[in-house]
Design a protein around this motif. Structure first.
Motif, PDB file in Angstrom:
ATOM      1  N   HIS A   2      33.988  30.480  39.056  1.00 52.35           N
ATOM      2  CA  HIS A   2      35.586  30.725  39.033  1.00 52.35           C
ATOM      3  C   HIS A   2      35.551  32.203  37.369  1.00 52.35           C
ATOM      4  CE1 HIS A   2      39.678  29.988  39.207  1.00 52.35           C
ATOM      5  NE2 HIS A   2      39.765  30.112  38.560  1.00 52.35           N
ATOM      6  N   TYR A   3      36.426  33.477  37.634  1.00 51.60           N
ATOM      7  CA  TYR A   3      36.328  34.116  36.765  1.00 51.60           C
ATOM      8  C   TYR A   3      37.750  34.309  36.611  1.00 51.60           C
ATOM      9  CZ  TYR A   3      31.963  36.190  38.457  1.00 51.60           C
ATOM     10  OH  TYR A   3      30.491  36.750  38.378  1.00 51.60           O
ATOM     11  N   GLN A   4      37.952  33.027  35.007  1.00 52.97           N
ATOM     12  CA  GLN A   4      39.574  33.478  34.395  1.00 52.97           C
ATOM     13  C   GLN A   4      39.338  33.481  32.735  1.00 52.97           C
ATOM     14  OE1 GLN A   4      42.026  33.662  36.465  1.00 52.97           O
ATOM     15  NE2 GLN A   4      43.290  34.016  35.010  1.00 52.97           N
ATOM     16  N   TYR A   6      41.649  33.920  29.524  1.00 49.41           N
ATOM     17  CA  TYR A   6      43.118  34.217  29.144  1.00 49.41           C
ATOM     18  C   TYR A   6      43.344  32.977  27.467  1.00 49.41           C
ATOM     19  CZ  TYR A   6      48.131  35.440  29.126  1.00 49.41           C
ATOM     20  OH  TYR A   6      50.107  35.693  29.196  1.00 49.41           O
ATOM     21  N   LYS A 179      46.199  33.735  35.584  1.00 49.46           N
ATOM     22  CA  LYS A 179      45.112  33.809  36.993  1.00 49.46           C
ATOM     23  C   LYS A 179      45.827  34.733  37.512  1.00 49.46           C
ATOM     24  CE  LYS A 179      45.584  30.153  40.336  1.00 49.46           C
ATOM     25  NZ  LYS A 179      46.316  29.615  41.187  1.00 49.46           N
ATOM     26  N   PHE A 180      43.984  35.431  38.306  1.00 51.54           N
ATOM     27  CA  PHE A 180      43.191  35.886  38.973  1.00 51.54           C
ATOM     28  C   PHE A 180      43.904  34.757  40.612  1.00 51.54           C
ATOM     29  CE2 PHE A 180      40.221  36.928  34.989  1.00 51.54           C
ATOM     30  CZ  PHE A 180      41.359  37.784  35.224  1.00 51.54           C
ATOM     31  N   GLN A 183      39.950  35.800  43.191  1.00 46.87           N
ATOM     32  CA  GLN A 183      38.900  36.022  42.226  1.00 46.87           C
ATOM     33  C   GLN A 183      37.262  37.591  42.432  1.00 46.87           C
ATOM     34  OE1 GLN A 183      37.265  33.556  39.912  1.00 46.87           O
ATOM     35  NE2 GLN A 183      39.096  33.764  39.746  1.00 46.87           N
ATOM     36  N   GLY A 186      38.669  38.931  39.339  1.00 47.82           N
ATOM     37  CA  GLY A 186      37.794  38.449  37.996  1.00 47.82           C
ATOM     38  C   GLY A 186      36.409  38.844  37.559  1.00 47.82           C
TER      39      GLY A 186
END
Length: 286
Positions: A2-4, A6, A179-180, A183, A186
């Protein structure tokens, strides 16, 4: 994977952009030429509304030139000029300055009134992390006015920078969004260096990258790594073969897949895998 990413300073940056937008005559929005859509922050785009903009596709020296030309035409509209440049080239930044002067709402307003204005054009420079904002500003300012670094998160606060071009530049920290929804966005941001490597799985990232390149740019991979793709089952086997061919080993003598993955991603970012654009205008809608 999971890519995130922030962090807190990005929340503050979003508020800062809102507060200072009215002070600016035109916005320069830098996008990574390899990922023009994924590097365009939808939150910021909504804040800008119909503000006069110059969209700059950076890192054009790393992107597919045919696709870059198509993206430039696609991104233009009544309020937006678009241009692709290589920030490492000596004077390409001057093309952006010319577009800024042509697009300035301040200039347009007073031109209609037939009034000459000596005050500088104020320009807000925006973009995701590591897209080249500080490098661009330093080129225009002809000095090291903004910190640069080949990693995201170098700029942490705004600063106004005067130049000899009768332009004042407002440097802003790179900002992503909370939030993407996809993904793949991301992944594209991560593999091009907009997200810190420390928080992503490098093996997953390299796997996705190789999978894309096998499909879209197979000749680039074969040229760089001298591996016959007809004998490769998939990205995992390709990375294993890179590790084997280059003798990238762990201390016990096993193949070091993580290290090989790092090398592939790093060589992609440096342009050693050829000119690659990860987003095709015919497959992605804005």
């Amino acid at each position: 994977m999971h890519y995130q990413w922030y962090p807190g300073h990005m929340v503050k940056t979003k508020a800062l952009i809102k507060e200072n937008l009215k002070l600016c005559d035109v916005v320069v929005e830098l996008l990574d030429g390899r990922i023009p859509i994924s590097s365009r922050n939808p939150d910021i785009n909504n804040i800008l509304g119909d503000k006069q903009k110059v969209v700059v596709l950076t890192k054009s020296d790393l992107a597919d030139p045919i696709k870059t030309k198509a993206w430039v035409e696609h991104l233009k509209d009544s309020n937006t000029e678009a241009i692709a440049i290589n920030l490492n080239s000596a004077n390409q930044w001057k093309r952006v300055v010319e577009k800024v002067k042509q697009s300035s709402t301040l200039k347009s307003k007073y031109k209609r009134l037939n009034i000459k204005v000596n005050k500088p054009t104020r320009v807000m420079v925006l973009g995701v992390p590591n897209v080249g904002k500080s490098t661009f500003i330093n080129k225009v300012a002809s000095r090291t006015a903004a910190k640069t670094g080949d990693r995201p998160g170098v700029t942490k606060q705004k600063q106004w920078i005067r130049t000899k071009e009768k332009i004042e530049l407002m440097d802003t920290p790179g900002v992503l969004w909370p939030k993407f929804d996809d993904q793949e966005i991301g992944f594209r941001l991560a593999v091009t260096g907009a997200i810190k490597d420390e928080i992503v799985n490098i093996e997953d990232m390299a796997n996705r990258l190789v999978s894309f390149l096998i499909k879209e740019y197979p000749c680039n991979l074969q040229k760089r790594y001298d591996i016959n793709l007809d004998r490769i089952v998939g990205p995992n086997e390709f990375i294993q073969q890179v590790a084997g061919n280059r003798k990238i080993l762990q201390s016990q003598g096993n193949l070091d897949i993580e290290k090989a993955s790092e090398i592939i991603v790093r060589e992609f970012r440096k342009g050693l895998l050829g000119n690659v654009t990860l987003e095709d205008i015919d497959k992605i809608t804005t």
